[in-house]
Scaffold this motif. Structure first.
Motif, short mmCIF file in Angstrom:
data_model
loop_
_atom_site.label_atom_id
_atom_site.label_comp_id
_atom_site.label_asym_id
_atom_site.label_seq_id
_atom_site.Cartn_x
_atom_site.Cartn_y
_atom_site.Cartn_z
N GLU A 106 0.27 9.81 21.92
CA GLU A 106 -0.93 8.38 21.67
C GLU A 106 -2.71 9.24 22.51
O GLU A 106 -3.42 8.60 22.33
N GLY A 107 -2.12 9.98 22.74
CA GLY A 107 -3.21 11.14 22.53
C GLY A 107 -3.57 10.93 24.98
O GLY A 107 -4.92 11.31 25.41
N PHE A 108 -2.81 10.34 25.34
CA PHE A 108 -2.94 10.42 27.04
C PHE A 108 -3.00 11.63 27.36
O PHE A 108 -2.35 13.22 27.27
N THR A 109 -3.50 12.06 28.34
CA THR A 109 -4.64 13.30 28.84
C THR A 109 -4.33 13.17 30.05
O THR A 109 -4.25 14.67 31.23
N HIS A 110 -4.25 12.54 30.94
CA HIS A 110 -3.78 12.71 32.37
C HIS A 110 -2.93 10.74 32.82
O HIS A 110 -3.39 10.04 32.33
N VAL A 111 -2.02 11.36 33.26
CA VAL A 111 -1.18 10.13 33.23
C VAL A 111 -0.46 10.39 34.60
O VAL A 111 -0.35 11.61 36.56
N ALA A 112 -0.83 8.91 35.71
CA ALA A 112 0.27 9.00 36.81
C ALA A 112 1.53 8.62 36.32
O ALA A 112 1.65 6.92 36.16
N VAL A 113 2.52 8.68 37.01
CA VAL A 113 4.14 8.45 36.99
C VAL A 113 4.77 7.88 37.88
O VAL A 113 4.58 8.30 39.47
N GLN A 114 4.10 6.58 38.42
CA GLN A 114 4.91 6.40 40.19
C GLN A 114 6.31 5.68 39.31
O GLN A 114 7.46 5.30 38.86
N GLY A 140 -0.33 19.08 24.75
CA GLY A 140 0.51 17.93 26.38
C GLY A 140 -0.85 18.04 26.78
O GLY A 140 -2.16 17.32 25.86
N MET A 141 -0.17 17.52 27.73
CA MET A 141 -1.02 16.49 28.97
C MET A 141 -1.83 17.76 29.99
O MET A 141 -1.26 18.92 30.57
N THR A 142 -3.27 17.27 30.03
CA THR A 142 -3.76 18.54 31.08
C THR A 142 -3.22 18.09 32.59
O THR A 142 -3.10 18.56 33.37
N LYS A 143 -3.18 16.40 32.93
CA LYS A 143 -2.73 16.82 34.19
C LYS A 143 -1.81 15.41 34.70
O LYS A 143 -2.22 14.13 33.99
N VAL A 144 -0.07 15.85 34.82
CA VAL A 144 0.05 14.83 35.60
C VAL A 144 0.68 14.79 36.83
O VAL A 144 0.79 15.96 37.52
N VAL A 145 0.29 13.99 37.82
CA VAL A 145 0.91 13.58 39.09
C VAL A 145 2.01 12.44 39.21
O VAL A 145 2.39 11.41 38.66
N VAL A 146 2.83 12.84 40.10
CA VAL A 146 3.80 11.97 40.47
C VAL A 146 3.74 11.21 41.13
O VAL A 146 3.92 11.63 42.70
N GLY A 147 3.22 9.35 41.93
CA GLY A 147 3.79 8.83 42.66
C GLY A 147 4.86 8.94 43.70
O GLY A 147 6.11 9.25 43.26
#
Length: 300
Positions: A106-114, A140-147
């Motif tokens: 879907e084109g998400f580039t930055h995703v916060a995964v909680q 793929g994605m530029t940035k992924v951060v896991v909460g």
């Protein structure tokens, strides 16, 4: 104004620098096209097949969408057993992998995964290993951060103790015990349950922590209850949802349920069938972790 040939070589590095500084506001797609930054949130729970557990998920979903009104929110269950069981009922829930794949498409580039788990155990570690692979993947994605999960730091432990204490039924007296049923795990992170006992004991000696599949065990709980000479016990889930474990293993009528075992041992049991995510004070801790994760996404 005229420039000599040598001036062009002095100007060129400056132009390149300007172009590079302009790049962070875009995430590159394939074939040289620049896609604008698109942020999203993925909420990952262990999952539950029981309809009653939906109350916790609804509370989380509502809180997240209120805090991030303009950010798309997606869901995934980390438990394959739960997903397969729901699929047989015609309910299709994404795994973390499939959810991230769809978000990437879907084109998400930055995703916060909680993570909506209680401790940083096997499920949480699995999320880390899975979703972080999407960062930097071709197209793929530029940035992924896991909460972080509910319990991670010393500060989390103290906040959780205060939040749970504020959520205990008002009619409970100091003479009554409160038994918190956690899930438990063979993973080293099971140590968070004995650690929780330490923090709860400092705040209220009649708060007792046990687990279904780890330690402390139900036998440990019984021993502590007898030592404290209490007569009445409130049974509460130390899990985000009041699902199968809470309704059957904890509060069920089967002979081996915690309620049945403790009743046979002479205690009057009062089950409280609400997951921790249904208590705003506890949910706020997960929300704080998500806000930190989202902030660290940045824009580049």
């Amino acid at each position: 104004m005229q420039y000599r040939f040598g001036d062009r070589f002095r100007i060129l590095p400056a132009l390149v620098l300007v172009l590079l500084l302009a790049l962070p506001s875009f995430a590159f797609a394939g074939h040289g096209d620049a896609a604008p930054v698109k942020k999203g949130i993925l909420l990952v729970a262990f999952g539950s097949s029981m309809p009653q557990a939906q109350a916790s998920f609804d509370a989380i979903d509502k809180a997240v969408k209120k805090a991030f009104p303009d950010v798309p929110v997606r869901w995934a269950y980390s438990s394959a057993i739960i997903r397969h069981k729901l699929a047989k009922e015609g309910k299709l829930i994404d795994s973390p992998v499939s959810a991230m794949s769809k978000m990437m498409d879907e084109g998400f580039t930055h995703v916060a995964v909680q993570s909506l788990h209680t401790i940083p155990g096997e499920e949480y570690c699995g999320i880390l290993e899975t979703v972080e692979k999407f960062e930097g993947m071709p197209k793929g994605m530029t940035k992924v951060v896991v909460g972080k999960p509910l319990l991670y730091s010393n500060d989390d432990m103290q906040k959780t103790v205060a939040a749970v204490l504020s959520s205990i039924p008002k009619e409970r007296t100091k003479k009554d015990a409160v038994v918190l049923m956690g899930h438990g795990t063979p993973h080293p992170a099971n140590i968070y349950y004995p650690a929780s006992q330490y923090y709860f004991s400092k705040a209220d000696p009649n708060i007792i922590v046990g687990t279904v599949e780890g330690t402390p065990t139900l036998d440990d709980v019984k021993a502590m209850l007898k030592k404290r000479k209490v007569k009445k016990v409130y049974l509460m889930p130390y899990m985000s949802v009041a699902g199968d474990h809470a309704r059957n293993d904890m509060a069920g009528d089967e002979p081996d349920s915690w309620k049945s075992e403790l009743t046979k041992a002479g205690f009057k049991c009062v089950p409280v069938l609400k997951g921790t995510a249904e208590y705003p004070a506890v949910l706020d801790i997960w929300m704080d972790h998500l806000k930190v994760a989202y902030k660290h996404l940045g824009n580049n």
